[in-house]
Design a protein around this motif. Structure first.
Motif, PDB file in Angstrom:
ATOM      1  N   ARG A 448     -35.049  54.324  63.989  1.00  0.00           N
ATOM      2  CA  ARG A 448     -33.925  54.908  63.241  1.00  0.00           C
ATOM      3  C   ARG A 448     -32.690  55.013  64.120  1.00  0.00           C
ATOM      4  O   ARG A 448     -32.761  55.385  65.277  1.00  0.00           O
ATOM      5  CB  ARG A 448     -34.297  56.315  62.750  1.00  0.00           C
ATOM      6  N   GLY A 449     -31.555  54.722  63.527  1.00  0.00           N
ATOM      7  CA  GLY A 449     -30.293  54.943  64.228  1.00  0.00           C
ATOM      8  C   GLY A 449     -30.107  54.021  65.419  1.00  0.00           C
ATOM      9  O   GLY A 449     -31.060  53.476  65.970  1.00  0.00           O
ATOM     10  N   THR A 452     -27.180  53.239  70.959  1.00  0.00           N
ATOM     11  CA  THR A 452     -26.019  52.809  71.756  1.00  0.00           C
ATOM     12  C   THR A 452     -24.734  53.350  71.150  1.00  0.00           C
ATOM     13  O   THR A 452     -23.752  53.569  71.853  1.00  0.00           O
ATOM     14  CB  THR A 452     -25.950  51.272  71.824  1.00  0.00           C
ATOM     15  N   ARG A 453     -24.728  53.574  69.841  1.00  0.00           N
ATOM     16  CA  ARG A 453     -23.534  54.088  69.167  1.00  0.00           C
ATOM     17  C   ARG A 453     -23.596  55.599  68.954  1.00  0.00           C
ATOM     18  O   ARG A 453     -22.592  56.290  69.020  1.00  0.00           O
ATOM     19  CB  ARG A 453     -23.356  53.391  67.824  1.00  0.00           C
ATOM     20  N   LYS A 454     -24.812  56.085  68.677  1.00  0.00           N
ATOM     21  CA  LYS A 454     -24.971  57.517  68.441  1.00  0.00           C
ATOM     22  C   LYS A 454     -26.071  58.032  69.369  1.00  0.00           C
ATOM     23  O   LYS A 454     -27.243  58.021  69.023  1.00  0.00           O
ATOM     24  CB  LYS A 454     -25.337  57.785  66.976  1.00  0.00           C
ATOM     25  N   PRO A 455     -25.707  58.473  70.575  1.00  0.00           N
ATOM     26  CA  PRO A 455     -26.719  58.893  71.552  1.00  0.00           C
ATOM     27  C   PRO A 455     -27.533  60.092  71.057  1.00  0.00           C
ATOM     28  O   PRO A 455     -27.042  60.923  70.279  1.00  0.00           O
ATOM     29  CB  PRO A 455     -25.883  59.277  72.781  1.00  0.00           C
ATOM     30  N   PHE A 456     -28.768  60.158  71.520  1.00  0.00           N
ATOM     31  CA  PHE A 456     -29.628  61.310  71.238  1.00  0.00           C
ATOM     32  C   PHE A 456     -29.586  62.218  72.473  1.00  0.00           C
ATOM     33  O   PHE A 456     -30.037  61.839  73.552  1.00  0.00           O
ATOM     34  CB  PHE A 456     -31.059  60.846  70.963  1.00  0.00           C
ATOM     35  N   ASP A 467     -17.791  54.898  78.442  1.00  0.00           N
ATOM     36  CA  ASP A 467     -17.721  53.554  77.854  1.00  0.00           C
ATOM     37  C   ASP A 467     -18.462  52.541  78.710  1.00  0.00           C
ATOM     38  O   ASP A 467     -18.912  51.505  78.214  1.00  0.00           O
ATOM     39  CB  ASP A 467     -16.260  53.117  77.707  1.00  0.00           C
ATOM     40  N   ALA A 468     -18.590  52.821  80.003  1.00  0.00           N
ATOM     41  CA  ALA A 468     -19.266  51.882  80.899  1.00  0.00           C
ATOM     42  C   ALA A 468     -20.763  51.809  80.628  1.00  0.00           C
ATOM     43  O   ALA A 468     -21.428  50.887  81.087  1.00  0.00           O
ATOM     44  CB  ALA A 468     -19.033  52.305  82.357  1.00  0.00           C
ATOM     45  N   GLU A 469     -21.294  52.782  79.883  1.00  0.00           N
ATOM     46  CA  GLU A 469     -22.733  52.807  79.599  1.00  0.00           C
ATOM     47  C   GLU A 469     -23.058  51.796  78.506  1.00  0.00           C
ATOM     48  O   GLU A 469     -22.643  51.943  77.359  1.00  0.00           O
ATOM     49  CB  GLU A 469     -23.157  54.218  79.155  1.00  0.00           C
ATOM     50  N   THR A 470     -23.786  50.733  78.852  1.00  0.00           N
ATOM     51  CA  THR A 470     -24.176  49.725  77.861  1.00  0.00           C
ATOM     52  C   THR A 470     -25.598  49.953  77.356  1.00  0.00           C
ATOM     53  O   THR A 470     -26.005  49.348  76.375  1.00  0.00           O
ATOM     54  CB  THR A 470     -24.098  48.316  78.474  1.00  0.00           C
ATOM     55  N   ALA A 471     -26.353  50.814  78.037  1.00  0.00           N
ATOM     56  CA  ALA A 471     -27.729  51.072  77.625  1.00  0.00           C
ATOM     57  C   ALA A 471     -27.755  52.094  76.494  1.00  0.00           C
ATOM     58  O   ALA A 471     -26.825  52.885  76.341  1.00  0.00           O
ATOM     59  CB  ALA A 471     -28.536  51.590  78.818  1.00  0.00           C
ATOM     60  N   PRO A 472     -28.811  52.101  75.679  1.00  0.00           N
ATOM     61  CA  PRO A 472     -28.984  53.172  74.685  1.00  0.00           C
ATOM     62  C   PRO A 472     -29.197  54.498  75.412  1.00  0.00           C
ATOM     63  O   PRO A 472     -29.597  54.512  76.587  1.00  0.00           O
ATOM     64  CB  PRO A 472     -30.239  52.740  73.917  1.00  0.00           C
ATOM     65  N   VAL A 473     -28.932  55.599  74.732  1.00  0.00           N
ATOM     66  CA  VAL A 473     -28.963  56.903  75.406  1.00  0.00           C
ATOM     67  C   VAL A 473     -29.930  57.848  74.704  1.00  0.00           C
ATOM     68  O   VAL A 473     -29.773  58.160  73.520  1.00  0.00           O
ATOM     69  CB  VAL A 473     -27.551  57.538  75.449  1.00  0.00           C
ATOM     70  N   VAL A 474     -30.954  58.281  75.447  1.00  0.00           N
ATOM     71  CA  VAL A 474     -31.779  59.435  75.081  1.00  0.00           C
ATOM     72  C   VAL A 474     -31.655  60.383  76.272  1.00  0.00           C
ATOM     73  O   VAL A 474     -32.371  60.244  77.275  1.00  0.00           O
ATOM     74  CB  VAL A 474     -33.250  59.043  74.819  1.00  0.00           C
ATOM     75  N   PHE A 475     -30.699  61.280  76.177  1.00  0.00           N
ATOM     76  CA  PHE A 475     -30.373  62.124  77.329  1.00  0.00           C
ATOM     77  C   PHE A 475     -31.228  63.382  77.315  1.00  0.00           C
ATOM     78  O   PHE A 475     -31.174  64.182  76.373  1.00  0.00           O
ATOM     79  CB  PHE A 475     -28.892  62.497  77.325  1.00  0.00           C
ATOM     80  N   ASP A 476     -32.034  63.525  78.350  1.00  0.00           N
ATOM     81  CA  ASP A 476     -32.920  64.680  78.501  1.00  0.00           C
ATOM     82  C   ASP A 476     -32.151  65.768  79.250  1.00  0.00           C
ATOM     83  O   ASP A 476     -32.044  65.740  80.482  1.00  0.00           O
ATOM     84  CB  ASP A 476     -34.173  64.234  79.275  1.00  0.00           C
ATOM     85  N   ARG A 494     -34.442  44.355  70.454  1.00  0.00           N
ATOM     86  CA  ARG A 494     -35.797  43.854  70.217  1.00  0.00           C
ATOM     87  C   ARG A 494     -36.772  45.015  70.036  1.00  0.00           C
ATOM     88  O   ARG A 494     -37.674  44.961  69.196  1.00  0.00           O
ATOM     89  CB  ARG A 494     -36.236  42.967  71.387  1.00  0.00           C
ATOM     90  N   LEU A 495     -36.593  46.073  70.828  1.00  0.00           N
ATOM     91  CA  LEU A 495     -37.460  47.248  70.678  1.00  0.00           C
ATOM     92  C   LEU A 495     -37.322  47.855  69.285  1.00  0.00           C
ATOM     93  O   LEU A 495     -38.321  48.179  68.628  1.00  0.00           O
ATOM     94  CB  LEU A 495     -37.097  48.289  71.740  1.00  0.00           C
ATOM     95  N   ARG A 496     -36.083  47.998  68.816  1.00  0.00           N
ATOM     96  CA  ARG A 496     -35.869  48.543  67.467  1.00  0.00           C
ATOM     97  C   ARG A 496     -36.501  47.658  66.408  1.00  0.00           C
ATOM     98  O   ARG A 496     -37.128  48.146  65.461  1.00  0.00           O
ATOM     99  CB  ARG A 496     -34.367  48.673  67.184  1.00  0.00           C
TER     100      ARG A 496
END
Length: 1208
Positions: A448-449, A452-456, A467-476, A494-496
Motif C-alpha cells: 500500500r502507498g 518514496t512519496r509519502k514516507p511512513f 530531496d536527496a533521499e531516493t530510497a523509500p522511507v520507513v523512519f523508526d 519490484r518489492l511493491r
C-alpha cells in the motif's frame, strides 16, 4: 477440500525431530541472520522446491484439533547464550491467535469440533493451508542441537580471544596502519581513505561487551544449502570517540582500524586457528566486517560440520553522538576548506551516510526490540521465517546489490507494526495474530502507498525527509533510522509489485497458491522478464575512478534507470538491475578492484499493448520549454509532426521494416548510446523474445499476436454474412461458429490460400419438421448442404462449394460436410449441428432392448457429437476472446504446439488440450504476471508441465475468473467466477475417475474447465496413454533444466566475468528430439514431406508461373498429405501392437514403440490380432509378435513413401 499435492497419505502432527527431516531437507532458503542482512549471501541460484509432504486428507478428518489451549510458556533467551533448545511445535503457537479471534475461550474437549476448523480457516486461509505452513516451518528451522554445537563452541572461543586482545596506544593514521601491516593485516578503510595529515589518532581498547545477535539467538534462522551465518557483535567503547567523529568519515576510519585490530588479535592466537577474511556488511563499503570460517584442520575449533560461518560486526554504544546530528536531512560530510564557509553554504543532506552510522548504533536496540516482540507475540518468529522464505524465493536480500530489503528489514517492519503508533495509540496489528496473518499484514503494508512519496514515520515528530533521499522511507523514530535506506527506486518498485501479487494470490478464495507464494523461485530471468540488456562493467570506463568506484557505479546505474524509464514510458511494467556479486578479501590486503569483465543486467518486463508502438507523442509545439526539453532528450530522433486530429506535436517515430530489431531494442540502443556512452552501446547485448521467431509472426512486431489471422477471420465473417442473407434456405440461420484452430488464432502455420479446410459448425433455427431418426437426420443434413451449395454458387462473389461424405461405417454419426472456398482462397468445412441428436443417442444408450455393442457405439457417438458440435465451438469462442485480451497468448500457444509436434507428441494430444495448458499459464500466472511475449508464455507452460503430477492432480482452468461476464454469450453458462464448491466438485469427479480406472487405461489426464466439467472431453480413450504422458513430463523437465542451466551460465558470467566453456542454449535445441529412444524409425521420402525442399528454392522462379500456380490453388483446398494418411493407416492396423509418433508439421519421419503388453510372449490362440509366430515350449506352444514380418508389411504398405526403416 482435497490437498493440492502429489501423493496420497494422511498427515499427522508430531513433535519428533525425526519426522521433520523429510521432504524439505534441501530447501533452498536464506541462511543466517536476521540483523541488517548480514546473513550469508542469498544464493543467486535456486530452484523450484518439491513439496512431498502435503497430500490428501480425508474429508471427515477435522483439521481444527491443532488449536489447543495450553499455558503460555516464554523462553528467556539471553543475548550471549548458545545452549540449544527444542522449538515449540508450530501447531501449538496458535494459542494466542485463537484467544484473540474468539469472543469467548473455547472449552477444552477431547474430540475436535467444527469450531476449531473455523478458527484455523480464519487465521490461515484454510485448514489445508495451515498444514502446509506448519510442515514448511518444521522443515526449514534449524534444530539447535549437536550439528550447531561446534559453531557455538567456536563463538565462545572467539569471544574469549577478543576479550583478551591487548590495548594499542593512540597512533597517527600512517603509523597505526604500518603497525598492523607488520602483523599481516591491512586496515579496510572505506573510500575516500583518511588524509595522511589528519590530526586525530587511532586507538584500540578492549570492547565493552561481545554478544551474539541476529536471527540465531532469536531463533528465526532457517536452514539452507549454504549453511547458517551467525552474527557476533563487538561493542566498541564510547571513550574511543569524540563528539564530532560523526563528521567526514572519522567514525568509519576508527571503526575500520578497530576491526583490523580484532583481525590481528584473532590471527595472532597460537592455540586457535580460523580462516579470516574481510567483507562489507550488505555491500556497504562504509561497514567492513570480519568473516570467520572454519580452518578445516580438524582441531577442537574446527566447526566445518556445522556448515556455518561467523560474522564479526562492530556496534556503537547508544547516544555516542547527538541524535539531532544524524537526522535524514543533516549533512555529515562537509566539503574541504574553511569550516565556517561550509556552514554558511546550504549543504546537501547525506541520508545514506547518516543511516549507516545509525545502523551501527542500533544493533543492540533492534535485538532487544525483536526479542521483546517475540516474547509478546508468539507467532512473530514464524512470521519472520515465512518472510525469509518469501524474500529468498524472490531474490531479495539486505545487500545493496540485491535490493536492500532482506531478513532484518522484514523483521523490523513487522515488529513496528506490532507496536502502538504515537499518532493513534492503537496497534496496527494485533499480537494475537497467527504467523500467516502477520505475514500477510506485512505484505499489505509494503504493497500500500508509495513510501518514496509519502514516507511512513513511526513515533517521531518534525522529521524532514530531504530531496536527496531516493530510497523509500520507513523512519523508526525511537531509533532514529530509516529501515529502508539501502533500497533503490527499482528494487522498491519490484518489492511493491511482488507484495501486491502475493496478496492477490492469498486472497484467491478458490485456488490454493501455497506453492506460488513460498515454494517456487520467482526471480528467474527467463520467466519473470521479457527482455534483458547486458552491459559489461568495462564499457562504463570506471577503472580510473579509484576510490570513487562504487559511488560512480551506483550513479551510472541510476542514470541508466532514469534514461530508460523516461524513454520507454508505458512500454515496460518493470525495470530492474541484476548486479554482480561482491566477494570477501584477505585480511592481509586492501580491498581489490572489481573485475571489469563482470557485467550488469538490465531486465525489462513489457506491456504487450504498448511495447510495439511505433510513434511516441511529445508536448505540443506551443509549449516551448517542454518541447525544448523533449528535443534535448531525444536529439536527432525528435521531429515535429501534424496528426489527423490537427494537433502539431513533437514526436519520435520508430521504423519496423527490419523484423529482426524490435521497437524496444531500437529505443534502448538509441538511448544508451546517447545518454550513457558510445562504448556501452558497442558492447551491450540486447536479448528479447528469443523463441518467438520459431513460429511465423511469433514476435508480434508492431501488432498483436492475432493480426496474421485477420485475412481468414475477415473471410469467415463475410461468408457468414452472405449465408445469413440467403433468402431461399428452408430454415433461417441461427449460428455459424468457428471450431478450428485456424479460426481461433492457434494454428502453428498462418492460414493461406490452399490451406487445410477450417471446420465450422452451422445451426439452423429450431423446427418441428426434422425427422426423429438419427439416420434420417443425417440424410436431411445432406439435403440442406446441397441446397446451401446451390445457393452459394448463384452468388456472384466467387464461392466454390463441394459436398463431401464422412463416417460411412457409422450411419448415425455425421455423414456429410460442405467445403466452401471463398474468392480469397480460404476454405471452410461446414457441418450442420442439430440439437435433437444427443437426446436420440441418449435414448439408445438407455434402451435395454439393444445389445451391448450398439449401446457402446451410441455412447461413443454421443461423446464425439458433444466434442465436435458443442465443446469445440464453445472452446473456439473463448479462445477468440482470450487471444484478443492477452496479446501474447496466440504466439505462445503456437510455440507450445510446435514443441509438441517437434517431439512427435502432437498425434497423442488434442489441440484443445494443448491450448488449455497454455491458457492456464495466462489465467493463473502466479507467482509471475501475465506473460507478455511468446517466449515467457512458452517457457512458463513447460515449467508448469514439468511440475504437474497428473496422476494425482487434475488440470482445472477457470475461464470466468478474468471476465466481468462470461466470454461466450450462451444460455447454458453463467457469468460468475468459479467458486470453491465448483472446484471441489471437479476434484471429486477426478478422484472418481481414479477410483474407477486406477490403472489409467482410459483416462490419463483430466482437464476440466468451468464450461466443460466432464474433464475427459479432450482426453478420453487413453488419449494420451500413460507412457506418452510420462514422456511429456520427462521432456518438459529436460527443457526446464536446460533453461535453468543456461540462466546459471549467464549469472556465472555476470558474477565472475568468466566466459562459459559450453555454448549457450540455442532456441532450436529445445525443439530437437532424440529419436534413438524409439524402436522403429520410418524415414519418409523427401519429395513427400512437408519440409520446404532446398532444391525447389534454387530453381529459377518466374512471376507468370507463380501467378498461374497461385490461381489454380485458390479453388482447391489442400488435401490430407500422403504421409499423414499413411501414419493414420498404421495407427488403425498396428495401433495395438505399436505406439506411433510423428510430427504433423513436417511428416519427415514416423517413429514407433513396441507395446510389450501386446507383443510379448503369450499362450497360443487363434487370431491374436497381429502377425505372430509360434514358440515351442515343453508344455505346449506359445506365440509372440513376428516383428520382422510386420516391418516388411509396413514397407510394402508405404511403397514409394518410405525411404528407409531403421530398427533398434
Amino acid at each position: 477440500m482435497a490437498a493440492p499435492a502429489t501423493k496420497r497419505r494422511k498427515l499427522e502432527h508430531s513433535d519428533s525431530e525425526a519426522e521433520s527431516e523429510g521432504s524439505f531437507a534441501g530447501f533452498d532458503d536464506t541462511n543466517g541472520v536476521e540483523w541488517d542482512g548480514s546473513d550469508a549471501e542469498d544464493a543467486s541460484e535456486g530452484s523450484h522446491v518439491p513439496m512431498n509432504g502435503l497430500e490428501e486428507v480425508d474429508d471427515d478428518e477435522d483439521m481444527g484439533d491443532d488449536v489447543e489451549d495450553e499455558e503460555d510458556e516464554h523462553e528467556d533467551e539471553h543475548e550471549n547464550e548458545f545452549e540449544g533448545e527444542e522449538d515449540v511445535h508450530p501447531s501449538r503457537k496458535q494459542t494466542t491467535a485463537g484467544k484473540a479471534t474468539s469472543a469467548s475461550k473455547p472449552p477444552k474437549r477431547p474430540a475436535p469440533s467444527l469450531q476449531d476448523g473455523v478458527y484455523t480457516a480464519e487465521m490461515f486461509k484454510s485448514n489445508i493451508f495451515k498444514l502446509q505452513v506448519d510442515e514448511l516451518l518444521d522443515q526449514v528451522k534449524p534444530k539447535y542441537g549437536k550439528k550447531e554445537a561446534p559453531a557455538e563452541n567456536a563463538m565462545r572461543t572467539l569471544k574469549t580471544i577478543i576479550e583478551q586482545i591487548p590495548s594499542r596506544d593512540p597512533l597517527p593514521i600512517a603509523e597505526a596502519e604500518k603497525a598492523l601491516k607488520s602483523a599481516g593485516v591491512a586496515v579496510p578503510f572505506p573510500s575516500p581513505r583518511p588524509p595522511k595529515d589528519a590530526l586525530y589518532k587511532l586507538q584500540y581498547v578492549p570492547p565493552a561487551n561481545v554478544n551474539a545477535t541476529g536471527s540465531y539467538p532469536l531463533k528465526t534462522a532457517t536452514r539452507s544449502e549454504e549453511g547458517l551465518s551467525i552474527d557476533l557483535v563487538v561493542s566498541m567503547p564510547k571513550a574511543l570517540f569524540q563528539d564530532k567523529d560523526y563528521l567526514n568519515h572519522r567514525y568509519f576510519y576508527k571503526r575500520a582500524y578497530y576491526l583490523a585490530c580484532l583481525a590481528a588479535g584473532i590471527k595472532a592466537s597460537k592455540e586457535h586457528k580460523f580462516d579470516l577474511s574481510f567483507d562489507c556488511l550488505n555491500g556497504n563499503e562504509l561497514q567492513p566486517i570480519l568473516v570467520v570460517r572454519p580452518s578445516g584442520n580438524g582441531d577442537a575449533d574446527d566447526f566445518t560440520s556445522s556448515k556455518c560461518q561467523i560474522t564479526v560486526l562492530l556496534g556503537l554504544p547508544e547516544n555516542t553522538f547527538a541524535q539531532n546530528k544524524l537526522l535524514p536531512n543533516s549533512n555529515c560530510v562537509r566539503p574541504k576548506g574553511n569550516e565556517e564557509e561550509a556552514l554558511n553554504k546550504t549543504l546537501t543532506a547525506t541520508p545514506f551516510y547518516n543511516n549507516t552510522l545509525q545502523s551501527d548504533a542500533n544493533i543492540t536496540a533492534y535485538l532487544s526490540l525483536l526479542h521483546g516482540i517475540a516474547s509478546r507475540a508468539e507467532a512473530f518468529k514464524d512470521a519472520c521465517v515465512l518472510g525469509r522464505i518469501w524474500l529468498k524465493q524472490r531474490g531479495f536480500g539486505s545487500e545493496l546489490r540485491k535490493g536492500g530489503f532482506g531478513n532484518f528489514e522484514w523483521a523490523a517492519i513487522t515488529a513496528l507494526l506490532l507496536q502502538p503508533n504515537a499518532g493513534t495509540g492503537a496497534q496496527s496489528v494485533s499480537s494475537g495474530y497467527s504467523s500467516y496473518q502477520l505475514f500477510k499484514s506485512t505484505l499489505q503494508f509494503l504493497s500500500r502507498g508509495d513510501l518514496t512519496r509519502k514516507p511512513f514515520i513511526f513515533q517521531a515528530l518534525d522529521i524532514t525527509i530531504p530531496d536527496a533521499e531516493t530510497a523509500p522511507v520507513v523512519f523508526d523514530g525511537p531509533r532514529g533510522q530509516n529501515i529502508l535506506f539501502k533500497m533503490t527506486p527499482w528494487s522498491y518498485l519490484r518489492l511493491r509489485f511482488e507484495a501486491k501479487a502475493t496478496i492477490a494470490m492469498l486472497s484467491d478464495g478458490v485456488f490454493d497458491h501455497f506453492d506460488a507464494a513460498f515454494i517456487l523461485r520467482t526471480e528467474l530471468l527467463k520467466y519473470r522478464y521479457d527482455a534483458t540488456l547486458e552491459i559489461p562493467l568495462s564499457s562504463l570506463e570506471l577503472q580510473t575512478a579509484g576510490e570513487a568506484y562504487h559511488s560512480r557505479l551506483s550513479e551510472s546505474c541510476r542514470k541508466i534507470y532514469r534514461s530508460l524509464t523516461r524513454s520507454l514510458t508505458d512500454r515496460v511494467t518493470a525495470l530492474s538491475f541484476s548486479m554482480p556479486v561482491e566477494e570477501s578479501w584477505s585480511i592481509s590486503s586492501r580491498r581489490p578492484q572489481e573485475k571489469q569483465s563482470k557485467s550488469i543486467l538490465v531486465n525489462f518486463a513489457t506491456d504487450p499493448a504498448n511495447a510495439t508502438r511505433t510513434v511516441d507523442h511529445g508536448p505540443s509545439a506551443e509549449n516551448k520549454q517542454e518541447a525544448a526539453t523533449f528535443r534535448k532528450f531525444w536529439g536527432e530522433k525528435a521531429e515535429l509532426r501534424r496528426f489527423k486530429d490537427g494537433s502539431i506535436l513533437e514526436s519520435v517515430v520508430w521504423p519496423v521494416k527490419d523484423a529482426s530489431v524490435s521497437v524496444m531494442e531500437q529505443i534502448v540502443r538509441y538511448i544508451v548510446g546517447k545518454h550513457v556512452g558510445d562504448k556501452v552501446l558497442e558492447q551491450a547485448k540486447f536479448t528479447s523474445d528469443a523463441f518467438g521467431h520459431l513460429v511465423p509472426a511469433g514476435r508480434m512486431q508492431g501488432q498483436s499476436g492475432t493480426a496474421p489471422f485477420l485475412p481468414i477471420m475477415n473471410a469467415f465473417s463475410a461468408m457468414e454474412k452472405d449465408i445469413r442473407d440467403l433468402e431461399d434456405l428452408p430454415l433461417r440461420l441461427r449460428h455459424l461458429r468457428a471450431a478450428d484452430p485456424q479460426l481461433r488464432y492457434t494454428s502453428v502455420a498462418i492460414p493461406a490460400a490452399g490451406h487445410h479446410p477450417a471446420s465450422v459448425v452451422l445451426q439452423f433455427e429450431g423446427s418441428g419438421r426434422w425427422p426423429d431418426d438419427l439416420c434420417a437426420i443425417q440424410r436431411t443434413k445432406i439435403a440442406f448442404l446441397l441446397r446451401l451449395a446451390e445457393l452459394l454458387h448463384k452468388l456472384d462473389t466467387g464461392y466454390v462449394a463441394r459436398v463431401g461424405i464422412e463416417n460411412p461405417s457409422q450411419p448415425a454419426q455425421n455423414q456429410a460436410f460442405l467445403d466452401v472456398t471463398v474468392s480469397a482462397g480460404f476454405t471452410f468445412r461446414i457441418r450442420i449441428f442439430h440439437d435433437r441428436e444427443p437426446t436420440l443417442f441418449d435414448r439408445q444408450i438407455k434402451d435395454k432392448s439393444l445389445d451391448a455393442s450398439s449401446r457402446e457405439s451410441a455412447a461413443a457417438s454421443l461423446a464425439l457429437y458433444k466434442r465436435e458440435f458443442v465443446q469445440s465451438p464453445l472452446h473456439a469462442q473463448v479462445l477468440q476472446t482470450l487471444c484478443t485480451r492477452f496479446l501474447a497468448l496466440s504466439p505462445s500457444i503456437r510455440l507450445v504446439k510446435k514443441w509438441f509436434a517437434s517431439h512427435l507428441l502432437a498425434p497423442h494430444f488434442s489441440p484443445e488440450l494443448i491450448e488449455l495448458l497454455v491458457i492456464r499459464t495466462f489465467l493463473q500466472p502466479h507467482p509471475w504476471p501475465v506473460p507478455s511475449t511468446a517466449t515467457t508464455g512458452f517457457l512458463r507452460t513447460l515449467a508448469w508441465i514439468s511440475r504437474w503430477d497428473w496422476r494425482h492432480v487434475p488440470l482445472i482452468v477457470d475461464f470466468s475468473s478474468n471476465f466481468s461476464a462470461n466470454p461466450t454469450d450462451l444460455e447454458d453458462t453463467t457469468s460468475r467466477g468459479m467458486k470453491p464448491e465448483d472446484l471441489e466438485r471437479l476434484r471429486t469427479r477426478f478422484e472418481a475417475w481414479r477410483r474407477i480406472d486406477p490403472a489409467m487405461n482410459r483416462v490419463v489426464l483430466f482437464a476440466a474447465t468451468n464450461l466443460d466439467e466432464e474433464g475427459t472431453t479432450w482426453t478420453d480413450k487413453a488419449n494420451p496413454e500413460k507412457v506418452v504422458a510420462a514422456r511429456l513430463t520427462a521432456l518438459a523437465k529436460a527443457a526446464t533444466q536446460a533453461v535453468r542451466a543456461d540462466e546459471d551460465r549467464l549469472l556465472r558470467r555476470i558474477n565472475t566475468g568468466t566466459i562459459a566453456t559450453q555454448d549457450g542454449l540455442t532456441p532450436m535445441s529445445l525443439f530437437t528430439t532424440n529419436i534413438t529412444v524409439f524402436d522403429i524409425i520410418i524415414t519418409i521420402s523427401s519429395k513427400h514431406t512437408l519440409k520446404p525442399s532446398k532444391k525447389s528454392t534454387s530453381k529459377p522462379q518466374f512471376k507468370n508461373l507463380d501467378l498461374q500456380k497461385a490461381n489454380s490453388n485458390l479453388a482447391t483446398p489442400a488435401s490430407t498429405p500422403l504421409p499423414q494418411l499413411f501414419a493414420e493407416e498404421l495407427l488403425e492396423i498396428y495401433g495395438d501392437a505399436v505406439l506411433w509418433f510423428w510430427d504433423p508439421e513436417t511428416l519427415d519421419k514416423i517413429a514407433g514403440l513396441w507395446n510389450p503388453a501386446v507383443t510379448g510372449t503369450r499362450s497360443w490362440k487363434v487370431k491374436p490380432g497381429w502377425n505372430s509366430e509360434p514358440l515351442a515350449r515343453k508344455e505346449g506352444v506359445d506365440i509372440q509378435a513376428n516383428k520382422a514380418a510386420m516391418l516388411h508389411e509396413i514397407r510394402r504398405l508405404g511403397g514409394d513413401l518410405v525411404k528407409s526403416i531403421d530398427v533398434k
